[in-house]
Design an enzyme around this catalytic site. Structure first.
Site, short mmCIF file in Angstrom:
data_model
loop_
_atom_site.label_atom_id
_atom_site.label_comp_id
_atom_site.label_asym_id
_atom_site.label_seq_id
_atom_site.Cartn_x
_atom_site.Cartn_y
_atom_site.Cartn_z
CG ASP A 107 0.87 8.56 6.76
OD1 ASP A 107 1.59 8.52 5.75
OD2 ASP A 107 1.06 7.83 7.75
CE1 TYR A 156 6.48 4.26 4.28
CE2 TYR A 156 6.90 4.27 1.92
CZ TYR A 156 6.04 4.47 2.99
OH TYR A 156 4.75 4.87 2.76
CE1 TYR A 234 3.93 2.26 6.44
CE2 TYR A 234 4.39 2.57 8.77
CZ TYR A 234 4.14 3.09 7.52
OH TYR A 234 4.09 4.45 7.35
CG HIS A 299 3.34 12.53 3.55
ND1 HIS A 299 2.39 11.80 2.87
CD2 HIS A 299 3.39 11.99 4.80
CE1 HIS A 299 1.90 10.86 3.67
NE2 HIS A 299 2.48 10.96 4.85
#
Length: 323
Positions: A107, A156, A234, A299
């Site tokens: 990830d 998201y 992010y 995931h």
């Protein structure tokens, strides 16, 4: 699996206090976690690799878990250059005698691992990366603008951009429920978190691979730290894009095995399957030795299928351990 099975320490690196978990002796393996995760996501791999003659180390990345010393109100402190800096400094501090180490990422940890290989290929013997394929820099368009154009405002990553907004919505939902919803997400489509109601009301039924006790460990740490540290990765995506112009077109010149589940939202993103399967990634990662696509796996594959993942990591690194 108790916390005390692991050796916990705090290491001062790059101006922060990094919490790392260590186990075993032998060739060094660095595990890099993602969101919303911790070192703990690698619990099965740490134990397995330590048993099989490796020295395993898994940090809480800056902003996560028991790592401290980063102001969370400043997303610019979370650029990939800084995070890679933390890891290089960690290696220099705890394994100064090893020129190159094995690396495993998942990830966001995979994103960071790709960057580590671009910036310091001299540090990496071989890489097993999971879920997030290499993504070549688009010199024409910033990432958030691109994601908005493809997925819209409820996607998201777009929703995570505005400081304070998702923190408030996650607080209303409750930390444990947020983590349960994320860790059990198996929809191969994109993840949308609609404004005001990011999650539906359906009760979460934990799968066999995730116990309530394990969820509680994640939740206990996130209740202390909140989610801002993770969101900041992010929020620094566009900054990363600005800072990494010098690496446009650069290739990853490290031996790589890439593993992804076929239900993973990353594998089902537009263009991802073709890029992974039809030679695009091999062009950007010339030493890509193997791509493994696990059937009916989501995931969080290193937690969902620990035995298979352990074997894949061990088999790949075994080929380099004697050299």
């Amino acid at each position: 699996m108790e916390e005390y099975d692991f050796d916990h320490k705090i290491v001062e690196v790059n101006g922060i206090n990094m919490h790392v978990v260590e186990k075993g002796q032998g060739p060094f393996v660095l595990f890099i976690h993602g969101f919303p995760e911790l070192w703990y996501s690698w619990r099965h791999q740490i134990i397995f690799m330590a048993k099989h003659g490796y020295r395993t180390v898994a940090p809480d990345l800056r902003g996560y878990g028991d790592s401290t010393g980063v102001p969370k109100d400043d997303p610019s402190k979370f650029s990939s250059l800084r995070v890679v800096g933390d890891l290089v400094e960690l290696l220099n501090t705890i394994v100064p005698e090893e020129d190159k180490v094995f690396v495993v990422g998942h990830d966001w940890g995979a994103f960071i691992a790709w960057n580590l290989c671009l910036l310091r290929p001299d540090k990496v013997k071989a890489l097993v990366n999971m879920s997030v394929p290499f993504s070549p820099r688009n010199p024409k368009r910033k990432p958030i603008e691109s994601l908005k154009a493809i997925y819209g405002d409820d996607y998201y990553i777009v929703r995570f951009q505005e400081p304070g907004v998702m923190e408030e919505e996650f607080a209303k939902t409750g930390t444990k429920k947020v983590l349960e919803k994320f860790l059990t997400y198996r929809n191969p489509g994109p993840l949308y978190l609609p404004k005001g109601k990011p999650f539906d009301d359906s009760p979460v039924i934990l799968p066999s691979w995730l116990s309530q006790k394990e969820v509680d460990y994640f939740a206990s740490k996130y209740e202390q730290t909140g989610f801002t540290g993770g969101f900041n990765y992010y929020r620094a995506l566009d900054l990363n894009w600005e800072l990494t112009a010098a690496w446009s077109g650069a290739k990853v010149k490290v031996p790589v095995k890439f593993i992804v589940g076929d239900l993973d939202l990353t594998f089902n993103a537009p263009g991802a399957k073709d890029y992974i399967n039809k030679g695009g990634m091999k062009k950007d990662v010339p030493l890509l030795e193997k791509v493994v696509i696990l059937e009916n796996v989501g995931h969080f594959l290193q937690q969902e299928k620990p035995d298979e993942i352990n074997k894949h990591i061990h088999d790949f690194f075994k080929g380099f351990s004697s050299t």
